[in-house]
Design a protein around this motif. Structure first.
Motif, PDB file in Angstrom:
ATOM      1  N   LEU A  66     110.936  26.405  39.645  1.00 52.55           N
ATOM      2  CA  LEU A  66     110.301  26.370  38.205  1.00 52.55           C
ATOM      3  C   LEU A  66     110.128  25.071  37.626  1.00 52.55           C
ATOM      4  CD1 LEU A  66     112.054  29.490  36.856  1.00 52.55           C
ATOM      5  CD2 LEU A  66     109.677  29.348  37.827  1.00 52.55           C
ATOM      6  N   GLY A  67     110.841  24.114  38.015  1.00 55.03           N
ATOM      7  CA  GLY A  67     110.487  22.847  37.346  1.00 55.03           C
ATOM      8  C   GLY A  67     111.906  21.953  37.562  1.00 55.03           C
ATOM      9  N   ARG A  68     111.520  20.795  37.035  1.00 49.76           N
ATOM     10  CA  ARG A  68     112.852  19.661  37.201  1.00 49.76           C
ATOM     11  C   ARG A  68     113.053  19.161  36.015  1.00 49.76           C
ATOM     12  NH1 ARG A  68     113.604  17.575  42.457  1.00 49.76           N
ATOM     13  NH2 ARG A  68     114.790  15.779  41.510  1.00 49.76           N
ATOM     14  N   GLY A  69     114.387  19.079  35.652  1.00 50.28           N
ATOM     15  CA  GLY A  69     114.985  18.405  34.542  1.00 50.28           C
ATOM     16  C   GLY A  69     115.593  17.230  34.829  1.00 50.28           C
ATOM     17  N   VAL A  99     115.355  23.726  38.198  1.00 51.62           N
ATOM     18  CA  VAL A  99     115.396  25.288  37.866  1.00 51.62           C
ATOM     19  C   VAL A  99     114.664  25.864  38.800  1.00 51.62           C
ATOM     20  CG1 VAL A  99     114.991  26.728  35.946  1.00 51.62           C
ATOM     21  CG2 VAL A  99     115.240  24.571  35.328  1.00 51.62           C
ATOM     22  N   ALA A 113     116.333  32.767  35.797  1.00 51.93           N
ATOM     23  CA  ALA A 113     116.038  31.346  36.303  1.00 51.93           C
ATOM     24  C   ALA A 113     117.258  30.749  36.336  1.00 51.93           C
ATOM     25  CB  ALA A 113     115.360  30.632  35.185  1.00 51.93           C
ATOM     26  N   LYS A 149     119.598  27.114  36.620  1.00 56.08           N
ATOM     27  CA  LYS A 149     119.329  25.822  36.561  1.00 56.08           C
ATOM     28  C   LYS A 149     120.524  25.196  37.045  1.00 56.08           C
ATOM     29  CE  LYS A 149     118.084  23.967  32.382  1.00 56.08           C
ATOM     30  NZ  LYS A 149     118.269  23.227  31.038  1.00 56.08           N
ATOM     31  N   LEU A 158     116.143  31.545  24.131  1.00 56.43           N
ATOM     32  CA  LEU A 158     116.188  31.967  25.594  1.00 56.43           C
ATOM     33  C   LEU A 158     117.939  32.271  25.995  1.00 56.43           C
ATOM     34  CD1 LEU A 158     114.617  31.474  28.170  1.00 56.43           C
ATOM     35  CD2 LEU A 158     116.310  29.594  28.606  1.00 56.43           C
ATOM     36  N   GLU A 162     117.568  33.382  31.309  1.00 57.18           N
ATOM     37  CA  GLU A 162     116.747  34.148  31.157  1.00 57.18           C
ATOM     38  C   GLU A 162     115.473  33.426  31.915  1.00 57.18           C
ATOM     39  OE1 GLU A 162     115.760  35.001  27.016  1.00 57.18           O
ATOM     40  OE2 GLU A 162     113.824  36.064  27.574  1.00 57.18           O
ATOM     41  N   TYR A 163     114.749  34.456  32.492  1.00 61.90           N
ATOM     42  CA  TYR A 163     113.566  33.909  33.128  1.00 61.90           C
ATOM     43  C   TYR A 163     112.377  33.678  31.962  1.00 61.90           C
ATOM     44  CZ  TYR A 163     109.155  33.494  35.939  1.00 61.90           C
ATOM     45  OH  TYR A 163     107.906  33.329  36.481  1.00 61.90           O
ATOM     46  N   SER A 164     111.800  32.645  31.696  1.00 59.92           N
ATOM     47  CA  SER A 164     110.563  32.891  30.797  1.00 59.92           C
ATOM     48  C   SER A 164     109.224  32.303  31.433  1.00 59.92           C
ATOM     49  CB  SER A 164     110.847  31.553  29.765  1.00 59.92           C
ATOM     50  OG  SER A 164     110.629  31.824  28.630  1.00 59.92           O
ATOM     51  N   GLU A 172     106.508  25.918  29.905  1.00 55.45           N
ATOM     52  CA  GLU A 172     106.851  25.199  28.854  1.00 55.45           C
ATOM     53  C   GLU A 172     105.791  25.194  27.844  1.00 55.45           C
ATOM     54  OE1 GLU A 172     108.223  20.884  29.558  1.00 55.45           O
ATOM     55  OE2 GLU A 172     107.697  21.799  31.516  1.00 55.45           O
ATOM     56  N   LEU A 200     110.274  27.485  25.255  1.00 55.51           N
ATOM     57  CA  LEU A 200     109.688  27.961  26.621  1.00 55.51           C
ATOM     58  C   LEU A 200     108.650  29.244  25.794  1.00 55.51           C
ATOM     59  CD1 LEU A 200     112.435  27.988  28.907  1.00 55.51           C
ATOM     60  CD2 LEU A 200     110.407  26.532  29.032  1.00 55.51           C
ATOM     61  N   HIS A 209     119.271  15.819  27.750  1.00 58.83           N
ATOM     62  CA  HIS A 209     118.895  16.455  28.821  1.00 58.83           C
ATOM     63  C   HIS A 209     117.403  16.472  29.175  1.00 58.83           C
ATOM     64  CE1 HIS A 209     118.809  20.367  31.409  1.00 58.83           C
ATOM     65  NE2 HIS A 209     118.960  19.339  32.186  1.00 58.83           N
TER      66      HIS A 209
HETATM   67  P1  AMP Z   1     115.198  21.691  32.094  1.00 55.55           P
HETATM   68  O1  AMP Z   1     115.674  21.051  33.305  1.00 55.55           O
HETATM   69  O2  AMP Z   1     115.485  22.441  31.094  1.00 55.55           O
HETATM   70  O3  AMP Z   1     114.164  20.303  31.461  1.00 55.55           O
HETATM   71  O4  AMP Z   1     114.004  22.459  32.873  1.00 55.55           O
HETATM   72  C1  AMP Z   1     113.010  21.931  33.765  1.00 55.55           C
HETATM   73  C2  AMP Z   1     111.792  22.803  33.963  1.00 55.55           C
HETATM   74  O5  AMP Z   1     111.952  24.218  34.467  1.00 55.55           O
HETATM   75  C3  AMP Z   1     111.214  23.131  32.393  1.00 55.55           C
HETATM   76  O6  AMP Z   1     110.283  21.743  31.982  1.00 55.55           O
HETATM   77  C4  AMP Z   1     110.536  24.424  32.694  1.00 55.55           C
HETATM   78  O7  AMP Z   1     109.284  24.120  33.243  1.00 55.55           O
HETATM   79  C5  AMP Z   1     111.150  25.011  33.657  1.00 55.55           C
HETATM   80  N1  AMP Z   1     112.038  25.987  33.224  1.00 55.55           N
HETATM   81  C6  AMP Z   1     113.475  25.729  32.748  1.00 55.55           C
HETATM   82  N2  AMP Z   1     114.210  26.857  32.278  1.00 55.55           N
HETATM   83  C7  AMP Z   1     113.209  27.668  32.574  1.00 55.55           C
HETATM   84  C8  AMP Z   1     113.215  29.211  32.489  1.00 55.55           C
HETATM   85  N3  AMP Z   1     114.354  29.783  31.787  1.00 55.55           N
HETATM   86  N4  AMP Z   1     112.295  29.779  32.788  1.00 55.55           N
HETATM   87  C9  AMP Z   1     111.135  29.371  33.421  1.00 55.55           C
HETATM   88  N5  AMP Z   1     111.032  28.255  33.640  1.00 55.55           N
HETATM   89  C10 AMP Z   1     112.018  27.218  33.147  1.00 55.55           C
END
Ligand code: AMP
Length: 314
Positions: free
Chosen positions: A61-64, A69, A82, A84, A116, A133-135, A139, A185, A202
């Motif tokens: 879903l994405g990268r932090g 995630v 979701a 992480k 969330l 929770e899946y959102s 973002e 989100l 983070h």
């Molecule tokens: P983060 O590590 O929290 O910065 O998450 C990295 C990316 O993953 C975010 O920018 C979102 O695009 C996606 N993401 C994180 N948490 C969720 C979630 N609970 N539901 C959907 N997408 C998420």
């Protein structure tokens, strides 16, 4: 990690109030079934710990900063979450284990439509996994960047809901301290969700990091290094409302020193374009007040005439 309650019961109890809303992910995961939920209930009674095997892991879903995630489905209940995944080595290197502990401790105890949910966590030798929770809306920051600004109706709805969620946090003695578009989100019904509690390092943003860090959303008392309290979140709400309507934060400037000065003086201006109603400007002025105790009470935000006129019913 031992302090947070992360067993299967957490996920099970959350399911009770949950309306089915996973159609958008049906191409990845089939819908939930009653039989599957019952089998999860049996397991939940044993109070077992989660492990990766309990989930089918789907698309990223994405990268932090510390990992990625993924969309995931709990095997027995078919419940979509979701996950992480954080690398322990990176967390240790950055010295942020305490912040992660705090994030888990705080977020897993909060229950609000606009916050969330964190259902649990587990870990293996190399990684820590947060069950969130899946959102599906992703973002808020991306939406704002692609649209430029939000309408007054959308802005009023988000700000009202955030004020209610932050008021709830404050009632639990939790101050977020890092409200900004990057930490928000969007849910399945276009509702805003506060994420990233106690975790400001983070998810640093590329834009604000290269320009002036995260100073844009900080209140005068914090940039000046004075004591602060829950009123910092009221200030951030004002900055957020301004950015929703005008497309950039109110005290943006070249470099830290200039931004610091503008925040400290509350150097607030409303550009002629886009044309924004007086009611919205009035609310911004009531939130962006230098003296913390004189800022509007969060409980009064939803009663403000501009909010009442523009916010959509949720
Ligand atoms: P983060 O590590 O929290 O910065 O998450 C990295 C990316 O993953 C975010 O920018 C979102 O695009 C996606 N993401 C994180 N948490 C969720 C979630 N609970 N539901 C959907 N997408 C998420």
């Amino acid at each position: 990690m031992a302090t947070a309650q992360f067993n299967k019961e957490n996920l099970q109890s959350s399911r009770a109030n949950h309306k089915p809303r996973h159609q958008e992910s049906s191409s990845v995961f089939p819908k939930q079934t009653a039989a599957a939920s019952e089998s999860a209930a049996d397991k939940a009674r044993n109070g077992q710990r989660w492990c990766l095997n309990d989930f089918e892991v789907g698309k990223p879903l994405g990268r932090g900063k510390f990992g990625s995630v993924y969309l995931a489905r709990e095997r027995s209940s078919k419940y979509i979450v979701a996950i992480k995944v954080l690398r322990k080595s990176q967390l240790l290197k950055a010295g942020v284990e305490h912040q992660l502990r705090r994030e888990i401790e705080i977020q897993s105890h909060l229950r609000h439509r606009n916050i969330l949910r964190m259902y649990g966590y587990f870990y293996d030798e190399k990684r820590i996994y947060l069950i969130l929770e899946y959102s599906p809306g992703g973002e808020l920051y991306k939406r704002l960047t692609s649209k430029g600004t939000f309408s007054e109706e959308r802005s009023a709805t988000y700000i009202r809901d955030l004020a209610l969620a932050l008021d709830y946090c404050h009632s639990k003695h939790v101050i977020h301290r890092d409200i900004k578009p990057e930490n928000l989100l969007v849910g399945a019904h276009n509702e805003i969700k506060i994420a990233d509690f106690g975790w400001s390092v983070h998810a640093p943003t590329s834009r604000r990091n290269t320009l002036c860090g995260t100073l844009d959303y900080l209140p005068p008392e914090m940039v000046e290094g004075r004591d602060h309290d829950e009123k910092v979140d009221v200030w951030s709400l004002g900055v957020l409302l301004y950015e929703f309507l005008y497309g950039s934060p109110p005290f943006e400037a070249e470099g830290h020193t200039a931004t610091y000065r503008r925040i400290s003086r509350v150097d607030l201006h409303f550009p002629k374009n886009p044309k924004i109603s007086d009611g919205a400007k009035d609310l911004i002025r009531r939130l962006l007040v230098k003296e913390p105790s004189e800022r509007m009470a969060l409980a009064d935000v939803s009663k403000h005439p501009w909010i009442k006129q523009n916010a959509l019913s949720s």
